[in-house]
Design an enzyme around this catalytic site. Structure first.
Site, PDB file in Angstrom:
ATOM      1  N   ARG A 117       0.814  -1.232   0.000  1.00  6.46           N
ATOM      2  CA  ARG A 117       0.000   0.000   0.000  1.00  6.46           C
ATOM      3  C   ARG A 117       0.842   1.274   0.000  1.00  6.46           C
ATOM      4  NH1 ARG A 117      -2.622  -3.133   3.648  1.00  6.46           N
ATOM      5  NH2 ARG A 117      -4.448  -4.175   2.775  1.00  6.46           N
ATOM      6  N   LYS A 139       2.253  11.887 -10.707  1.00 13.43           N
ATOM      7  CA  LYS A 139       1.349  11.061 -11.529  1.00 13.43           C
ATOM      8  C   LYS A 139       2.081   9.772 -11.910  1.00 13.43           C
ATOM      9  CE  LYS A 139      -1.568  14.524 -13.799  1.00 13.43           C
ATOM     10  NZ  LYS A 139      -1.992  15.074 -15.099  1.00 13.43           N
ATOM     11  N   GLU A 181       9.076  20.217 -24.800  1.00 12.23           N
ATOM     12  CA  GLU A 181       8.397  20.508 -23.520  1.00 12.23           C
ATOM     13  C   GLU A 181       9.038  21.734 -22.858  1.00 12.23           C
ATOM     14  OE1 GLU A 181       5.699  19.085 -22.159  1.00 12.23           O
ATOM     15  OE2 GLU A 181       5.517  17.143 -23.162  1.00 12.23           O
ATOM     16  N   LYS A 223       7.210  23.530 -13.310  1.00 14.25           N
ATOM     17  CA  LYS A 223       6.380  22.357 -13.021  1.00 14.25           C
ATOM     18  C   LYS A 223       6.153  22.242 -11.513  1.00 14.25           C
ATOM     19  CE  LYS A 223       4.674  18.020 -13.766  1.00 14.25           C
ATOM     20  NZ  LYS A 223       4.482  16.880 -14.608  1.00 14.25           N
ATOM     21  N   GLU A 233      -4.818  18.585 -10.456  1.00 15.40           N
ATOM     22  CA  GLU A 233      -5.306  19.155 -11.710  1.00 15.40           C
ATOM     23  C   GLU A 233      -6.760  19.592 -11.652  1.00 15.40           C
ATOM     24  OE1 GLU A 233      -3.661  17.263 -15.166  1.00 15.40           O
ATOM     25  OE2 GLU A 233      -5.200  18.085 -16.475  1.00 15.40           O
ATOM     26  N   ARG A 237      -3.116  23.429 -12.870  1.00 14.38           N
ATOM     27  CA  ARG A 237      -2.260  22.426 -13.500  1.00 14.38           C
ATOM     28  C   ARG A 237      -2.587  22.258 -14.982  1.00 14.38           C
ATOM     29  NH1 ARG A 237       0.092  16.858 -10.650  1.00 14.38           N
ATOM     30  NH2 ARG A 237       1.311  16.179 -12.424  1.00 14.38           N
ATOM     31  N   ASN A 241      -1.112  21.669 -19.955  1.00 11.85           N
ATOM     32  CA  ASN A 241      -1.660  20.989 -21.136  1.00 11.85           C
ATOM     33  C   ASN A 241      -1.553  21.830 -22.403  1.00 11.85           C
ATOM     34  OD1 ASN A 241      -2.360  18.742 -19.677  1.00 11.85           O
ATOM     35  ND2 ASN A 241      -4.399  19.505 -19.184  1.00 11.85           N
ATOM     36  N   HIS A 244      -1.201  20.236 -25.723  1.00 11.48           N
ATOM     37  CA  HIS A 244      -1.458  18.807 -25.533  1.00 11.48           C
ATOM     38  C   HIS A 244      -2.814  18.343 -26.070  1.00 11.48           C
ATOM     39  CE1 HIS A 244       2.225  18.954 -23.328  1.00 11.48           C
ATOM     40  NE2 HIS A 244       2.140  17.695 -22.943  1.00 11.48           N
ATOM     41  N   HIS A 248      -1.886  15.257 -28.070  1.00 16.39           N
ATOM     42  CA  HIS A 248      -2.343  13.920 -27.665  1.00 16.39           C
ATOM     43  C   HIS A 248      -3.168  13.272 -28.769  1.00 16.39           C
ATOM     44  CE1 HIS A 248      -1.948  14.535 -23.023  1.00 16.39           C
ATOM     45  NE2 HIS A 248      -0.863  13.989 -23.559  1.00 16.39           N
ATOM     46  N   HIS A 261       6.378  11.771 -27.982  1.00 11.96           N
ATOM     47  CA  HIS A 261       5.398  12.663 -27.359  1.00 11.96           C
ATOM     48  C   HIS A 261       5.718  14.145 -27.619  1.00 11.96           C
ATOM     49  CE1 HIS A 261       2.698  14.366 -24.402  1.00 11.96           C
ATOM     50  NE2 HIS A 261       3.729  14.934 -23.809  1.00 11.96           N
TER      51      HIS A 261
HETATM   52  N1  LIG Z   1       3.854  11.119 -14.931  1.00  9.35           N
HETATM   53  C1  LIG Z   1       3.806  12.215 -15.626  1.00  9.35           C
HETATM   54  O1  LIG Z   1       3.465  13.290 -15.138  1.00  9.35           O
HETATM   55  C2  LIG Z   1       4.192  12.160 -17.073  1.00  9.35           C
HETATM   56  C3  LIG Z   1       4.381  13.355 -17.777  1.00  9.35           C
HETATM   57  C4  LIG Z   1       4.800  13.270 -19.096  1.00  9.35           C
HETATM   58  C5  LIG Z   1       5.008  12.037 -19.688  1.00  9.35           C
HETATM   59  N2  LIG Z   1       4.807  10.906 -18.968  1.00  9.35           N
HETATM   60  C6  LIG Z   1       5.053   9.578 -19.570  1.00  9.35           C
HETATM   61  O2  LIG Z   1       6.417   9.471 -19.899  1.00  9.35           O
HETATM   62  C7  LIG Z   1       6.559   8.503 -20.929  1.00  9.35           C
HETATM   63  C8  LIG Z   1       7.593   8.964 -21.933  1.00  9.35           C
HETATM   64  O3  LIG Z   1       8.820   9.081 -21.296  1.00  9.35           O
HETATM   65  P1  LIG Z   1      10.164   9.282 -22.120  1.00  9.35           P
HETATM   66  O4  LIG Z   1       9.954  10.253 -23.197  1.00  9.35           O
HETATM   67  O5  LIG Z   1      11.209   9.539 -21.098  1.00  9.35           O
HETATM   68  O6  LIG Z   1      10.368   7.898 -22.865  1.00  9.35           O
HETATM   69  P2  LIG Z   1      10.972   6.475 -22.429  1.00  9.35           P
HETATM   70  O7  LIG Z   1      10.936   6.281 -20.971  1.00  9.35           O
HETATM   71  O8  LIG Z   1      10.285   5.477 -23.281  1.00  9.35           O
HETATM   72  O9  LIG Z   1      12.490   6.578 -22.883  1.00  9.35           O
HETATM   73  C9  LIG Z   1      12.789   6.746 -24.234  1.00  9.35           C
HETATM   74  C10 LIG Z   1      13.924   5.846 -24.673  1.00  9.35           C
HETATM   75  O10 LIG Z   1      15.142   6.365 -24.175  1.00  9.35           O
HETATM   76  C11 LIG Z   1      15.912   5.331 -23.565  1.00  9.35           C
HETATM   77  N3  LIG Z   1      16.698   5.990 -22.531  1.00  9.35           N
HETATM   78  C12 LIG Z   1      16.276   6.512 -21.352  1.00  9.35           C
HETATM   79  N4  LIG Z   1      17.274   7.146 -20.747  1.00  9.35           N
HETATM   80  C13 LIG Z   1      18.366   7.014 -21.536  1.00  9.35           C
HETATM   81  C14 LIG Z   1      19.699   7.489 -21.454  1.00  9.35           C
HETATM   82  N5  LIG Z   1      20.093   8.278 -20.446  1.00  9.35           N
HETATM   83  N6  LIG Z   1      20.547   7.168 -22.452  1.00  9.35           N
HETATM   84  C15 LIG Z   1      20.135   6.431 -23.515  1.00  9.35           C
HETATM   85  N7  LIG Z   1      18.888   5.976 -23.654  1.00  9.35           N
HETATM   86  C16 LIG Z   1      18.004   6.282 -22.676  1.00  9.35           C
HETATM   87  C17 LIG Z   1      14.897   4.354 -23.063  1.00  9.35           C
HETATM   88  O11 LIG Z   1      15.480   3.089 -22.954  1.00  9.35           O
HETATM   89  C18 LIG Z   1      13.841   4.416 -24.161  1.00  9.35           C
HETATM   90  O12 LIG Z   1      14.189   3.565 -25.223  1.00  9.35           O
HETATM   91  C19 LIG Z   1       5.188   8.300 -21.514  1.00  9.35           C
HETATM   92  O13 LIG Z   1       4.715   7.025 -21.178  1.00  9.35           O
HETATM   93  C20 LIG Z   1       4.339   9.372 -20.853  1.00  9.35           C
HETATM   94  O14 LIG Z   1       3.005   8.945 -20.637  1.00  9.35           O
HETATM   95  C21 LIG Z   1       4.407  10.951 -17.683  1.00  9.35           C
HETATM   96 ZN   LIG Z   2       3.829  16.517 -22.393  1.00  8.64          ZN
END
Ligand SMILES: NC(=O)c1ccc[n+]([C@@H]2O[C@H](COP(=O)([O-])OP(=O)(O)OC[C@H]3O[C@@H](n4cnc5c(N)ncnc54)[C@H](O)[C@@H]3O)[C@@H](O)[C@H]2O)c1
Ligand SMILES: [Zn+2]
Length: 359
Positions: A117, A139, A181, A223, A233, A237, A241, A244, A248, A261
């Site tokens: 939990r 999130k 971003e 942020k 949100e 918050r 967006n 977005h 999206h 993204h």
């Molecule tokens: N929680 C939130 O508030 C929030 C906000 C925005 C996005 N997200 C989520 O984040 C995700 C996208 O994250 P992302 O863009 O970081 O993509 P990702 O986590 O898929 O990473 C992208 C690629 O980079 C590689 N990688 C990561 N770090 C590396 C490094 N230092 N060197 C070499 N390769 C590396 C990974 O292996 C992967 O292949 C989505 O699922 C999205 O929904 C969440």
């Molecule tokens: Zn975004």
């Protein structure tokens, strides 16, 4: 090193930004009495590059390694993390340390939220996107076959450490995706970010820590302020967006395969600015400035063949539609936002045409 504090319902937490912050991770965790026991969770890829940096943080020798990449962001992978935690006999005195991009961070955060939990989680984001966005704000979650991020919870981290050194190994496209971003933060809250990006674009592309850390820092600060004021949100918050709504939708209609993204957000921001310009609330100079900055970052994947009708339908299904009303963020000036609740389909269609959709 920069230290920013985020306030959350579950308690305040620090975000440390700067070169060598990973070096001090162990000490920081000791000082905050975080975890008698520490378990690292990462991906093979990230661990191969950066695992050695975590040798001295006093964690279990073997990390939990899972697949990353959007197609693995599902309950099966979370089940694997939870299985590994059970097998490792993680208990209430354990802290989970997530090392990776947003996919790892979201899944590890969700696992930490549910195991016993809720165990504390520390985020060490390794993509630019994760550093400026996903690691902060609490999130967490995974995708469902029928939609992105449909399953999740809020689980604020106990510490976030954003060190530009790990970005050196990031593929160029991933790095650029994060920069969109950063542009977003510039438009919605801090125009000096736009100036800084324009003026130091070469150093940024060369991944110079001195050029990147201030971008990460300024973005995190925005942020942090926004989620501190509105964790769940309910209002403010939503400014995050910006870009977005259309972004999206572009991702969804291309089944998350065509755009990173951030790239979709690049188009989404231009669409949002175009709607503002057409209404007379956004200066044409702002549209031109952002278009030029986005062009400098390099080519975006093509959109001409994407169906306008599909994009409009996807916008209608989006989470940003609350009780049938679309909450659309527009930019009346550099660093300012306004929420519009009366954007029409016609306006969106015109903006999609302006950004290059032809179908
Ligand atoms: N929680 C939130 O508030 C929030 C906000 C925005 C996005 N997200 C989520 O984040 C995700 C996208 O994250 P992302 O863009 O970081 O993509 P990702 O986590 O898929 O990473 C992208 C690629 O980079 C590689 N990688 C990561 N770090 C590396 C490094 N230092 N060197 C070499 N390769 C590396 C990974 O292996 C992967 O292949 C989505 O699922 C999205 O929904 C969440
Ligand atoms: Zn975004």
């Amino acid at each position: 090193m920069d230290r920013i504090t985020v306030t959350a319902a579950a308690g305040a937490y620090p975000v440390l930004i700067g070169s060598d912050t990973i070096e001090s991770l162990g000490k920081e965790m000791d000082a905050a009495t975080l975890g008698k026991r520490r378990i690292l969770v990462s991906s093979e890829r990230v661990w191969d590059f950066h695992g050695a940096r975590f040798r001295r943080i006093g964690a279990d020798k073997t990390p939990i390694l899972i697949e990353d990449g959007e197609r693995y962001k599902n309950l099966n992978t979370v089940a694997r993390i939870l299985d590994a935690l059970v097998k490792a006999q993680a208990d209430r005195s354990t802290v989970i340390v997530a090392v990776g991009g947003g996919v790892i961070g979201d899944m590890v955060g969700f696992s930490a939220a549910t195991y016993l939990r809720g165990l504390p989680v520390v985020h060490v984001p390794t993509t630019l996107l994760a550093q400026v966005d996903s690691a902060i704000g609490g999130k967490t979650g995974v995708n469902h076959p029928l939609g992105k991020n449909l399953i999740g919870s809020f689980h604020a981290p106990s510490l976030v450490v954003a060190d530009p050194v790990v970005l050196e190994t990031l593929p160029r496209r991933e790095f650029r995706a994060g920069l969109y971003e950063v542009i977003k933060y510039g438009v919605i809250a801090d125009p000096t970010l736009l100036d800084r990006m324009r003026d130091s674009i070469t150093a940024i592309f060369n991944r110079e820590g001195d050029a990147i850390a201030p971008l990460v820092s300024a973005s995190c600060r925005i942020k942090a302020q926004v989620v501190s004021a509105d964790e769940r949100e309910s209002g403010l918050r939503r400014i995050l967006n910006f870009g977005h709504t259309v972004g999206h939708a572009l991702e969804a209609v291309t089944k998350y395969k065509q755009f990173r993204h951030g790239e979709a957000i690049g188009y989404g921001m231009l669409a949002a600015l175009a709607i503002g310009v057409a209404r007379g609330i956004t200066p044409t100079t702002l549209y031109a400035e952002i278009e030029s900055l986005i062009t400098q970052l390099g080519p975006l994947p093509p959109v001409a063949a994407i169906s306008t009708k599909d994009v409009i339908a996807a916008i209608g299904r989006d989470k940003k539609v609350v009780n049938g009303t679309l909450h659309f963020i527009a930019a009346p000036a550099r660093g300012q936002t306004v929420e519009l609740t009366d954007v029409t389909e016609k306006e969106i269609k015109a903006a999609l045409k302006k950004i290059g959709l032809r179908a």
